[in-house]
Design a protein around this motif. Structure first.
Motif, mmCIF file in Angstrom:
data_model
loop_
_atom_site.group_PDB
_atom_site.id
_atom_site.type_symbol
_atom_site.label_atom_id
_atom_site.label_comp_id
_atom_site.label_asym_id
_atom_site.label_seq_id
_atom_site.Cartn_x
_atom_site.Cartn_y
_atom_site.Cartn_z
ATOM 1 N N PRO A 195 0.649 11.686 19.686
ATOM 2 C CA PRO A 195 0.174 10.389 19.184
ATOM 3 C C PRO A 195 -0.482 10.528 17.815
ATOM 4 N N ARG A 196 -0.657 9.398 17.158
ATOM 5 C CA ARG A 196 -1.333 9.403 15.861
ATOM 6 C C ARG A 196 -2.793 9.803 16.020
ATOM 7 N N ARG A 197 -3.310 10.476 15.007
ATOM 8 C CA ARG A 197 -4.733 10.806 14.987
ATOM 9 C C ARG A 197 -5.453 9.765 14.130
ATOM 10 N N LEU A 198 -6.446 9.112 14.708
ATOM 11 C CA LEU A 198 -7.125 8.017 14.031
ATOM 12 C C LEU A 198 -8.635 8.215 14.101
ATOM 13 N N LEU A 199 -9.369 7.226 13.628
ATOM 14 C CA LEU A 199 -10.809 7.159 13.787
ATOM 15 C C LEU A 199 -11.136 5.918 14.611
ATOM 16 N N PRO A 200 -12.319 5.863 15.227
ATOM 17 C CA PRO A 200 -12.647 4.709 16.078
ATOM 18 C C PRO A 200 -12.504 3.352 15.378
ATOM 19 N N SER A 201 -12.719 3.318 14.069
ATOM 20 C CA SER A 201 -12.587 2.043 13.347
ATOM 21 C C SER A 201 -11.158 1.525 13.363
ATOM 22 N N GLU A 202 -10.195 2.400 13.682
ATOM 23 C CA GLU A 202 -8.788 2.009 13.749
ATOM 24 C C GLU A 202 -8.350 1.664 15.167
ATOM 25 N N THR A 203 -9.157 2.028 16.153
ATOM 26 C CA THR A 203 -8.720 1.896 17.546
ATOM 27 C C THR A 203 -9.586 0.962 18.386
ATOM 28 N N HIS A 204 -10.791 0.643 17.922
ATOM 29 C CA HIS A 204 -11.726 -0.145 18.722
ATOM 30 C C HIS A 204 -12.381 -1.225 17.862
ATOM 31 N N PRO A 205 -12.805 -2.329 18.476
ATOM 32 C CA PRO A 205 -13.551 -3.348 17.734
ATOM 33 C C PRO A 205 -14.941 -2.827 17.392
ATOM 34 N N PRO A 206 -15.631 -3.470 16.440
ATOM 35 C CA PRO A 206 -16.990 -3.034 16.108
ATOM 36 C C PRO A 206 -17.883 -3.037 17.343
ATOM 37 N N SER A 207 -18.816 -2.101 17.388
ATOM 38 C CA SER A 207 -19.678 -1.928 18.550
ATOM 39 C C SER A 207 -20.978 -2.713 18.391
ATOM 40 N N ASP A 208 -21.641 -2.924 19.509
ATOM 41 C CA ASP A 208 -22.984 -3.494 19.504
ATOM 42 C C ASP A 208 -23.951 -2.346 19.215
ATOM 43 N N PRO A 209 -24.605 -2.325 18.048
ATOM 44 C CA PRO A 209 -25.434 -1.166 17.696
ATOM 45 C C PRO A 209 -26.673 -1.003 18.565
#
Length: 342
Positions: free
Chosen positions: A90-104
């Motif tokens: 599979p492609r190697r990504l970062l969380p910003s490419e795979t998940h919506p913004p988080s609740d900090p």
């Protein structure tokens, strides 16, 4: 084009001279590693593929009909091995490419092994330290995390063609032969790859590069503020739309306010101390992150943060927390108190 000395080494290697072969491939090992890393997004996988490339080159040494094209032959082997690997990975990504913004303000989610994440690349392995500074700067621009993320959105063949044609500047006819494509197919794939990168604003315009003294001043201030747990000061160094992520945690936040909240809730609780050790990764400033909890004798390696700096502001911070991905960096596992000035 290889030099007469290199051609002599090729001819010697083809007769079974292993010492000549090792001398020859030593010249190309580093650049092949960078190429495979760009293709795969993983330094550990790239290291494996370079080893396999050199093994194939030794086994098939007698089949090379043009000793003057040895470098191109190695790239052909390496590129096709990478394409074979990408066909089942599979492609190697970062969380910003795979998940919506988080609740900090929420607790950090558990680490994920899937999707697999991009890995950092140490600048020490990039180019010849004696290379021209402008050449080194241009090469580093083609290995930033932003460039790597953009490559992941290309098909493997588009990725290979873009790297071989644009970065390494091989002729379209050569690339077509290596990949068993027609020249028009190569040119068409290159145009699609260029459009895809432009859509992601990669390489679309020259960025303001801070002169070295000002950049060092910014980095020194970043270290001081982090080690002092000065969250308002840290946030003031960020661009308003800066983002922060910590793979393999599938979370990321964007904006000064969200980053400040995440820092407050997750990274800078009372009785925790940090020490930052400077390094460089992906052509960018980076720091080993060392964490010391109350009562501990040493600071433990927690991860490494890579900064993207544009102008006088930090636009992204990627903190790699998977320690196995940092094994190629000269980061000791612990730091004693004396290095913290205590």
């Amino acid at each position: 084009m290889e030099t007469p000395t290199q051609i002599a080494l090729v001819l010697a290697a083809q007769t079974g001279d292993q010492k000549a072969f090792e001398t020859l491939v030593g010249v190309y090992r580093r650049e092949l590693l960078v190429h495979c890393y760009r293709m795969l997004g993983s330094l550990s996988d790239a290291e494996d593929l370079v080893q396999e490339t050199l093994l194939r080159a030794w086994e098939k040494r007698a089949t090379l009909t043009s000793p003057e094209s040895y470098r191109a032959w190695l790239y052909r082997i390496a590129t096709n091995l990478c394409l074979n690997r990408l066909a089942r990975a599979p492609r190697r990504l970062l969380p910003s490419e795979t998940h919506p913004p988080s609740d900090p303000s929420s607790p950090a989610p558990p680490r994920l092994r899937e999707p697999i994440w991009l890995e950092p690349f140490p600048d020490d392995l990039l180019a010849d330290p004696g290379a021209d500074p402008e050449d080194r700067a241009e090469r580093s621009e083609r290995i930033t995390l932003a460039f790597l993320m953009a490559l992941q959105h290309l098909t493997p063949v588009q990725r290979a063609i873009l790297l071989l044609r644009e970065v390494l500047e091989w002729e379209a006819s050569e690339v077509a032969e290596w990949l068993n494509l027609s020249v028009p197919a190569v040119n068409s794939a290159l145009q699609r790859a260029r459009r895809a990168l432009r859509q992601r604003n990669v390489g679309s315009e020259a960025e303001m590069i801070l002169p070295r003294p000002q950049l060092q001043e910014l980095l020194d201030r970043y270290v001081t503020l982090w080690e002092q747990a000065d969250i308002p000061g840290l946030v003031a160094l960020l661009r308003e739309d800066a983002w922060f992520t910590m793979p393999p945690l599938p979370a990321w936040v964007q904006g000064r306010a969200a980053i400040a909240t995440l820092f407050q809730t997750s990274l800078f609780p009372p009785c925790r101390q940090w020490h930052l050790l400077p390094t460089r990764a992906n052509g960018c400033p980076a720091f080993g992150l060392y964490r010391r909890e109350a009562g501990a004798d040493d600071s433990q390696l927690f991860g490494m943060v890579v900064l993207d700096v544009e102008g006088t502001q930090i636009v992204s911070m990627v903190a790699f927390l998977e320690l196995s991905s940092l094994s190629f960096f000269a980061l000791p596992p612990t730091l004693p108190h004396v290095l913290k000035g205590e």
